[in-house]
Enzyme design. Structure first.
Site, PDB file in Angstrom:
ATOM      1  CB  CYS A 124      -0.956   0.003   1.187  1.00  0.00           C
ATOM      2  SG  CYS A 124      -2.080  -1.406   1.213  1.00  0.00           S
ATOM      3  CG  HIS A 261      -3.104   3.438   2.229  1.00  0.00           C
ATOM      4  ND1 HIS A 261      -3.735   3.006   1.080  1.00  0.00           N
ATOM      5  CD2 HIS A 261      -3.077   2.364   3.071  1.00  0.00           C
ATOM      6  CE1 HIS A 261      -4.065   1.742   1.215  1.00  0.00           C
ATOM      7  NE2 HIS A 261      -3.683   1.327   2.407  1.00  0.00           N
ATOM      8  CG  ASN A 291      -6.663  -0.836   1.434  1.00  0.00           C
ATOM      9  OD1 ASN A 291      -5.987  -0.444   0.494  1.00  0.00           O
ATOM     10  ND2 ASN A 291      -6.125  -1.311   2.544  1.00  0.00           N
TER      11      ASN A 291
END
Length: 334
Positions: A124, A261, A291
């Site tokens: 990520c 993020h 996500n």
């Protein structure tokens, strides 16, 4: 170089010239997940802030990445033939090899160009790692124009019976075009990692096996310890933001927006409280996308630009964390 002053004179400057993104085609709301796993809309919203996500059924990572790249190029008014290199941040490539970046190069029709293309896997944090690499190459005059893409089709690695993961992730891609340009605007980076010895977040690859024996292919699913990830994430986000603030010699009062993020709304809100920061200074679109790993920050940037939120003259911070463990940030003067 003989000294720092001479090195600084040698370094080139660059700016982000365009933002782009691509959604997977199928919209999956929380209510639909109730039919396949033991969960419900309210439970997902309370624990993650996610209302829906986009899932790809017929487009792979390179397909979404190419769409985001074309969108970014169109918005930058830069011709694709000007691109010198492509970096793709992903942990869900189309294939083990060739790289997703090479596949995107082909989809963009750049096979006849002198283009360098490669992937970066920092989970990520991947887009922020890739952005730092691209900026470094431009600053050292190794190239003039770069495409930096974060692209994921995480649904390929989801176990739809695992409530701890399947409710969280979505598919998508985001991209930016970086180009050398004379400017006094700064772009500063921070990145770090440490080994995840406990396997808190991981997705398995094929294992070594006895020579000449057949291999039984097992599905590669994402595994995540939610509580340990949550604790690490808050520390990592705060650490990354603080590090880049210090590098830039600025305070949070000097920052117009933080683009984190998009992993979990509660993580982002916890970091806001640590800085006594109003949430309207933090861009969140996790409710709409879930996500999307390395794609989350560039998707958010592209949406902000599209909506007129981002403007020249602003100071922004990008921050992320991921498996590895990895964490990273960037301070950008637009």
């Amino acid at each position: 170089m003989k000294n720092l002053e001479e090195w600084v004179r040698y370094m080139k400057t660059c700016k982000i010239k365009g933002f782009g993104y691509a959604k997977a085609k199928r919209l999956v709301k929380n209510e639909e997940l109730q039919q396949v796993v033991d969960t419900n809309d309210e439970w997902i919203k309370q624990r993650t802030g996610i209302h829906q996500r986009y899932i790809s059924e017929d487009e792979n990572t390179s397909d979404l990445g190419a769409k985001a790249a074309i969108d970014a190029l169109n918005k930058s008014n830069i011709k694709k033939e000007e691109v010198d290199f492509i970096i793709v941040a992903t942990f869900t490539p189309d294939q083990m090899t060739p790289s997703t970046a090479c596949l995107i190069q082909e989809k963009l029709g750049l096979n006849g160009q002198q283009v360098m293309a490669f992937d970066v896997n920092a989970a990520c944090s991947g887009f922020l790692y890739a952005l730092q690499v691209a900026h470094s190459m431009l600053a050292c005059d190794q190239a003039k124009c770069a495409l930096v893409i974060g692209a994921e089709v995480i649904s390929k690695q989801l176990n739809w019976q695992d409530r701890s993961t399947c409710i969280i992730f979505g598919d998508g891609a985001g991209a930016v075009v970086l180009k050398q340009e004379e400017t006094t605007n700064r772009m500063l980076h921070y990145a770090c990692s440490k080994g995840d010895i406990d396997g808190v977040i991981h997705s398995d690859a094929p294992l070594p096996r006895t020579c000449f024996t057949a291999q039984s292919l097992q599905p590669s699913y994402i595994h995540m310890d939610g509580s340990k990830t949550f604790r690490f994430a808050i520390w990592a986000m705060h650490s990354a933001i603080q590090a880049v603030l210090e590098k830039a010699n600025v305070s949070m009062d000097d920052i117009d927006y933080i683009v984190p993020h998009q992993a979990n709304a509660r993580i982002i809100q916890s970091v806001c409280r640590m800085y006594e920061m109003k949430e309207d200074k933090v861009y969140m679109n996790i409710a709409q996308y879930g996500n999307t790993s390395a794609a989350s920050v560039p998707i958010a940037l592209a949406e902000m630009w599209e909506q007129g939120i981002l403007k020249e003259g602003q100071n922004i911070i990008l921050a992320g964390f991921g498996a590895g463990f990895t964490w990273a940030s960037a301070y950008i003067e637009l």
